[in-house]
Scaffold this motif. Structure first.
Motif, PDB file in Angstrom:
ATOM      1  N   PRO A  99       0.838  -1.200   0.000  1.00 61.42           N
ATOM      2  CA  PRO A  99       0.000   0.000   0.000  1.00 61.42           C
ATOM      3  C   PRO A  99       0.876   1.254   0.000  1.00 61.42           C
ATOM      4  CG  PRO A  99      -0.728  -1.555   1.694  1.00 61.42           C
ATOM      5  CD  PRO A  99       0.581  -2.066   1.176  1.00 61.42           C
ATOM      6  N   ILE A 126      -5.860   9.954  -0.329  1.00 59.44           N
ATOM      7  CA  ILE A 126      -5.747   8.522  -0.042  1.00 59.44           C
ATOM      8  C   ILE A 126      -4.842   8.292   1.164  1.00 59.44           C
ATOM      9  CG2 ILE A 126      -4.772   6.358  -0.952  1.00 59.44           C
ATOM     10  CD1 ILE A 126      -6.039   7.137  -3.655  1.00 59.44           C
ATOM     11  N   GLY A 155      -6.532   8.771   4.300  1.00 57.41           N
ATOM     12  CA  GLY A 155      -7.663   7.874   4.567  1.00 57.41           C
ATOM     13  C   GLY A 155      -9.003   8.478   4.223  1.00 57.41           C
ATOM     14  N   PRO A 178     -10.318   9.254   0.773  1.00 57.27           N
ATOM     15  CA  PRO A 178     -10.299   9.353  -0.688  1.00 57.27           C
ATOM     16  C   PRO A 178     -11.492  10.135  -1.212  1.00 57.27           C
ATOM     17  CG  PRO A 178     -10.901   7.139   0.000  1.00 57.27           C
ATOM     18  CD  PRO A 178     -10.470   7.873   1.231  1.00 57.27           C
ATOM     19  N   PRO A 199     -14.781   2.879  -1.195  1.00 58.30           N
ATOM     20  CA  PRO A 199     -13.349   2.775  -0.886  1.00 58.30           C
ATOM     21  C   PRO A 199     -12.461   2.884  -2.134  1.00 58.30           C
ATOM     22  CG  PRO A 199     -14.573   1.087   0.291  1.00 58.30           C
ATOM     23  CD  PRO A 199     -15.547   1.759  -0.627  1.00 58.30           C
ATOM     24  N   THR A 208      -8.025   3.045  -3.106  1.00 60.18           N
ATOM     25  CA  THR A 208      -6.675   3.015  -2.556  1.00 60.18           C
ATOM     26  C   THR A 208      -5.634   2.922  -3.672  1.00 60.18           C
ATOM     27  OG1 THR A 208      -5.330   2.043  -0.793  1.00 60.18           O
ATOM     28  CG2 THR A 208      -6.469   0.498  -2.249  1.00 60.18           C
ATOM     29  N   GLU A 260      -4.070   2.220  -8.992  1.00 57.46           N
ATOM     30  CA  GLU A 260      -5.120   2.843  -8.188  1.00 57.46           C
ATOM     31  C   GLU A 260      -6.355   1.992  -8.388  1.00 57.46           C
ATOM     32  OE1 GLU A 260      -5.661   7.166  -8.426  1.00 57.46           O
ATOM     33  OE2 GLU A 260      -7.815   6.807  -8.521  1.00 57.46           O
ATOM     34  N   GLY A 293     -10.368   0.889  -6.828  1.00 58.51           N
ATOM     35  CA  GLY A 293     -11.467   1.257  -5.950  1.00 58.51           C
ATOM     36  C   GLY A 293     -12.669   0.367  -6.194  1.00 58.51           C
ATOM     37  N   TRP A 341      -7.199  -6.986  -2.765  1.00 57.31           N
ATOM     38  CA  TRP A 341      -7.859  -5.914  -1.977  1.00 57.31           C
ATOM     39  C   TRP A 341      -9.364  -5.898  -2.268  1.00 57.31           C
ATOM     40  CZ3 TRP A 341     -10.382  -1.311  -3.285  1.00 57.31           C
ATOM     41  CH2 TRP A 341     -10.534  -0.378  -2.248  1.00 57.31           C
ATOM     42  N   HIS A 391     -12.777  -6.764   0.092  1.00 61.54           N
ATOM     43  CA  HIS A 391     -13.891  -5.832   0.258  1.00 61.54           C
ATOM     44  C   HIS A 391     -15.210  -6.423  -0.255  1.00 61.54           C
ATOM     45  CE1 HIS A 391     -10.801  -2.866   1.169  1.00 61.54           C
ATOM     46  NE2 HIS A 391     -11.755  -2.106   1.616  1.00 61.54           N
TER      47      HIS A 391
END
Ligand code: COA
Length: 153
Positions: free
Chosen positions: A7, A39, A42, A44, A49, A51, A66, A68, A110, A114
């Motif tokens: 990250p 980002i 924390g 964005p 979400p 990142t 990038e 999301g 990631w 999620h």
């Protein structure tokens, strides 16, 4: 040579900014800086979400992704959010060595964490190399769309 995908961290700011400018030269450096800072903080600039992961080789940043969540994407099941690749870049002298693939793997992990079950992405229609790289990583071309936009007053 060791490749690490991790990250984004505060110390990456300057090198990451240079890569965003290289990928999206038409957007202002100021906007890119704002995007990275949001980002890192924390917060964005997105409802869902979002990142960034960076690729580091021998202590130098050599790429980023990038990624999301979007509420929907063309061809994806609308019942759940979909993982979306918003930006993907590898330093030109280090391409075709698997760095882009490693970045995608981190992005997909990631998204899975999620709750996503599908990934989507986009690129410019005349960007053949990017299309080929997406296809090589298991992404199918979905439809043949032109994007339109109108600002509401
Ligand atoms: C697209 C990009 C990020 C790929 O990064 P990369 O580190 O070269 O990717 P990899 O080496 O991990 O390659 C991933 C797969 O795509 C394929 N691929 C990569 N570049 C390719 C090209 N120019 N032509 C055909 N296939 C290509 C690779 O062969 C590989 O598949 P394989 O493992 O089956 O051989 C990089 O080329 C880049 O930064 N391009 C400029 C910016 C851009 O176009 N970004 C995408 C749009 S947002």
């Amino acid at each position: 040579m060791t490749l690490t995908v991790r990250p984004v961290e505060r110390r990456d700011y300057r090198d990451l900014l240079a890569m965003l400018v290289a990928l999206w030269p038409k957007e202002s450096t100021r906007d890119h800086g704002r995007q990275i800072r949001s980002i890192l903080n924390g917060k964005p600039r997105s409802i869902l979400p979002l990142t960034m992961f960076v690729a580091e080789r021998d202590g130098a940043l050599v790429g980023f992704v990038e990624v999301g969540l979007r509420s929907h994407a063309n061809g994806c099941d609308p019942v759940r959010a979909v993982g979306f690749i918003e930006g993907w870049y590898v330093a030109s002298h280090l391409r075709k060595q698997g760095i882009g693939r490693a970045l995608f793997a981190a992005a997909e992990r990631w998204c899975r964490s999620h709750g996503c079950r599908e990934m989507a992405s986009d690129t410019w229609t005349d960007h053949r190399r990017s299309v080929k790289a997406h296809v090589a990583l298991g992404y199918a071309v979905e439809g043949n769309f032109v994007n339109f936009r109108k600002r509401l007053r």
